[in-house]
Design a protein around this motif. Sequence first.
Motif, PDB file in Angstrom:
ATOM      1  N   ALA A 237       0.833  -1.204   0.000  1.00  0.00           N
ATOM      2  CA  ALA A 237       0.000   0.000   0.000  1.00  0.00           C
ATOM      3  C   ALA A 237       0.867   1.254   0.000  1.00  0.00           C
ATOM      4  O   ALA A 237       0.579   2.220  -0.713  1.00  0.00           O
ATOM      5  N   ALA A 238       1.951   1.249   0.786  1.00  0.00           N
ATOM      6  CA  ALA A 238       2.860   2.393   0.816  1.00  0.00           C
ATOM      7  C   ALA A 238       3.515   2.606  -0.552  1.00  0.00           C
ATOM      8  O   ALA A 238       3.657   3.735  -1.028  1.00  0.00           O
ATOM      9  N   GLU A 239       3.901   1.508  -1.183  1.00  0.00           N
ATOM     10  CA  GLU A 239       4.500   1.588  -2.520  1.00  0.00           C
ATOM     11  C   GLU A 239       3.517   2.181  -3.524  1.00  0.00           C
ATOM     12  O   GLU A 239       3.859   3.086  -4.299  1.00  0.00           O
ATOM     13  N   LEU A 240       2.287   1.673  -3.521  1.00  0.00           N
ATOM     14  CA  LEU A 240       1.277   2.161  -4.465  1.00  0.00           C
ATOM     15  C   LEU A 240       0.983   3.642  -4.242  1.00  0.00           C
ATOM     16  O   LEU A 240       0.820   4.406  -5.199  1.00  0.00           O
ATOM     17  N   LEU A 241       0.907   4.044  -2.985  1.00  0.00           N
ATOM     18  CA  LEU A 241       0.625   5.440  -2.683  1.00  0.00           C
ATOM     19  C   LEU A 241       1.762   6.347  -3.167  1.00  0.00           C
ATOM     20  O   LEU A 241       1.515   7.417  -3.734  1.00  0.00           O
TER      21      LEU A 241
ATOM     22  N   ARG B 216       1.542   7.007  -6.789  1.00  0.00           N
ATOM     23  CA  ARG B 216       0.435   7.868  -7.215  1.00  0.00           C
ATOM     24  C   ARG B 216       0.836   9.343  -7.274  1.00  0.00           C
ATOM     25  O   ARG B 216       0.194  10.122  -7.981  1.00  0.00           O
ATOM     26  N   ARG B 217       1.860   9.714  -6.505  1.00  0.00           N
ATOM     27  CA  ARG B 217       2.334  11.106  -6.486  1.00  0.00           C
ATOM     28  C   ARG B 217       1.170  12.069  -6.244  1.00  0.00           C
ATOM     29  O   ARG B 217       0.939  13.025  -7.001  1.00  0.00           O
ATOM     30  N   LEU B 218       0.437  11.828  -5.177  1.00  0.00           N
ATOM     31  CA  LEU B 218      -0.711  12.665  -4.845  1.00  0.00           C
ATOM     32  C   LEU B 218      -0.252  14.056  -4.397  1.00  0.00           C
ATOM     33  O   LEU B 218       0.842  14.217  -3.855  1.00  0.00           O
ATOM     34  N   PRO B 219      -1.088  15.066  -4.592  1.00  0.00           N
ATOM     35  CA  PRO B 219      -0.735  16.411  -4.119  1.00  0.00           C
ATOM     36  C   PRO B 219      -0.693  16.451  -2.592  1.00  0.00           C
ATOM     37  O   PRO B 219      -1.280  15.600  -1.910  1.00  0.00           O
TER      38      PRO B 219
ATOM     39  N   GLU C 180      -6.373   3.503   2.730  1.00  0.00           N
ATOM     40  CA  GLU C 180      -7.455   4.112   1.961  1.00  0.00           C
ATOM     41  C   GLU C 180      -6.933   4.900   0.764  1.00  0.00           C
ATOM     42  O   GLU C 180      -7.586   4.971  -0.279  1.00  0.00           O
ATOM     43  N   LEU C 181      -5.762   5.506   0.908  1.00  0.00           N
ATOM     44  CA  LEU C 181      -5.221   6.370  -0.141  1.00  0.00           C
ATOM     45  C   LEU C 181      -4.423   5.620  -1.207  1.00  0.00           C
ATOM     46  O   LEU C 181      -4.048   6.214  -2.214  1.00  0.00           O
ATOM     47  N   CYS C 182      -4.163   4.338  -0.985  1.00  0.00           N
ATOM     48  CA  CYS C 182      -3.241   3.622  -1.879  1.00  0.00           C
ATOM     49  C   CYS C 182      -3.813   3.419  -3.280  1.00  0.00           C
ATOM     50  O   CYS C 182      -3.065   3.131  -4.221  1.00  0.00           O
TER      51      CYS C 182
END
Length: 251
Positions: free
Chosen positions: A121-125, A128-131, A170-172
Amino acid sequence: MPRRRGKARPLAACNNACVNAWVNAQSPLPPPRGATAAETAYQRLKALILDNLLPPGTQRLEAELAMQLGLSRTPVREAMLRLQQDGLVTVTPRHGMRVQPISAADMRDIYDVLESLEPKAAELLARRRLPEAALRPLAASCDAMEAALGTGDRVAWARADEEFHLGLAELCGNRRLSAMVMQVWDQSHRARMFTLNMRPLPERSTAEHRATLVAIRAGDADGARELYRQHRQRGGAELIDLIERSGLAWL
């Protein structure tokens, strides 16, 4: 973000008066908009179990629970079956539900699963390079953990720790992975709260959360995954050791 739970009670037998007092304390809170009676029963029973007001080994009849919750037996029965799917209880016809125990062996299994899922999950998040605005809840959880350390408030720290872990899932971006993490996390909640006052102040764990967030912000997927894997591995070993040294028989 997941809802905050109340202060956990000690792992000890809780009689009907204790459960009734908890239920009465919850009554001023309105149920979620559109919540069914079955959903209300599920959420309340789950909270009783996770906060150790219905500790491992507790047996409760369907009619007894319905009376305590002020609901009919049908939604309570549906809630019990959902809790059984969550791995929190065993339901037996005409005997109601029995709260499942958790042993050191159970926790090893649970942390094996978490050690596989959460680093992913940490890797996927990170990928994603979220703002920054989207990552603000994780930063707020880190801030809250650090503030709790400063005051020695372990319950506040545990609450912020839980929000970080579940918020990251949740954010991943993978809903199935997130759902699996949350289910396993619930199963381990009671053990984490039981050992909360037995461990040193979690300064190292707090620093590991912050370091993971730094890697996520930087888009360092490999770094975020490895940091989280080490964090989960170390934390699981520490918790299991505490359970074993406590000598607690959960059945």
